[in-house]
Design a protein around this motif. Structure first.
Motif, PDB file in Angstrom:
ATOM      1  N   ASN A 188      -2.104  -7.013  -1.579  1.00 55.61           N
ATOM      2  CA  ASN A 188      -0.805  -6.419  -1.233  1.00 55.61           C
ATOM      3  C   ASN A 188      -0.337  -5.448  -2.324  1.00 55.61           C
ATOM      4  OD1 ASN A 188       1.312  -6.100   0.574  1.00 55.61           O
ATOM      5  ND2 ASN A 188       2.584  -7.633  -0.444  1.00 55.61           N
ATOM      6  N   HIS A 196       0.398  -1.677  -3.549  1.00 50.85           N
ATOM      7  CA  HIS A 196       0.783  -0.394  -2.968  1.00 50.85           C
ATOM      8  C   HIS A 196       0.686   0.686  -4.036  1.00 50.85           C
ATOM      9  CE1 HIS A 196       2.994  -3.431  -0.494  1.00 50.85           C
ATOM     10  NE2 HIS A 196       2.408  -2.737   0.456  1.00 50.85           N
ATOM     11  N   GLU A 214       6.391  -1.702  -0.268  1.00 49.62           N
ATOM     12  CA  GLU A 214       5.849  -1.951   1.063  1.00 49.62           C
ATOM     13  C   GLU A 214       6.369  -0.934   2.071  1.00 49.62           C
ATOM     14  OE1 GLU A 214       7.005  -5.689   2.670  1.00 49.62           O
ATOM     15  OE2 GLU A 214       9.155  -5.342   2.409  1.00 49.62           O
TER      16      GLU A 214
END
Length: 240
Positions: A25, A27, A66
């Motif tokens: 996860n 970014h 996100e």
């Protein structure tokens, strides 16, 4: 190593790298050598001080989340927004949207060009992907809509007028790349979708209003259960 096998190895490592980022996860921030976004502020659907989070133009290159990140898979900016995001004051809907810093009037010439794709749509199927917007109430001069695979233009001939909406392109599938441009010249605005051009003429009430371009993912959904939209921008450029 022969070139053929070297290419396979390089591709395999790149795929593993992307998979690792997704699994962790992580970014990535948007590289400034690919996208120069210093002419924009970034509006995020994240609450801050009873309003939304805004990332200033000179800080965007070092920012990721996100909601806003760089995809090395296709060298695109990804703008994500869910229907439970924080809206701006005066709006019912959340957004992950780039807002032009320099404002202008309906005189001389200004243009916005965007190459993009809608990758995911919310339950309503509606996302505003581009705008000419003002500061006063009722000053959404022009909106470029994604509406369940149709690309539409909504415009107000005068400030506070009813928005007239027309369909510019039909049956665009999710993930299909397309281009749009908004070219303003005094009170005339040309909207071009791929190779199709439509002309709008704005009235005198707009002459005193300071306006600016916006582009991204202004989600037209605030319902439960939560759904979301995701857009990819491959090119974005403003001419002033």
């Amino acid at each position: 190593m022969k070139p053929y096998f070297r290419n396979i190895a390089t591709t395999g490592l790149f795929t593993l790298f992307i998979s690792f980022l997704q699994a962790q996860n992580i970014h990535l921030s948007v590289p400034q050598n690919i996208f120069d976004l210093r002419g924009f502020n970034l509006q995020l659907p994240v609450e801050k001080n009873n309003s939304i989070t805004i990332i200033k133009g000179d800080k965007i290159a070092g920012f990721s989340s996100e909601n806003f990140y760089f995809s090395p898979k296709d060298n695109s900016i990804r703008l994500f927004c869910s229907s439970d995001g924080k809206p701006t004051q005066g709006s019912h809907y959340p957004r992950t949207e780039l807002r032009q810093i320099n404002e202008w009037h309906f005189e001389n010439s200004h243009s916005l060009h965007v190459k993009m794709a809608v990758l995911q749509q919310p339950s309503t199927g509606k996302i505003i992907i581009g705008q000419i917007h003002g500061n006063s109430k009722g000053t959404e001069a022009l909106k470029i809509w994604w509406n369940n695979g149709e690309i539409q233009a909504g415009f107000k001939k005068e400030i506070n007028a009813h928005e007239e909406r027309i369909t510019l392109l039909k049956e665009v599938p999710l993930a299909q790349v397309f281009e749009y441009s908004i070219q303003q010249n005094n009170s005339e605005v040309q909207v071009k979708i791929n190779q199709q051009t439509t002309i709008f003429n704005f009235g005198n009430t707009w002459k005193s209003e300071s306006v600016y371009f916006k582009a991204g993912n202004y989600l037209q959904d605030n319902k439960q259960p939560v759904t979301s939209g995701l857009v990819a921008i491959y090119q974005i450029h403003i001419t002033e």
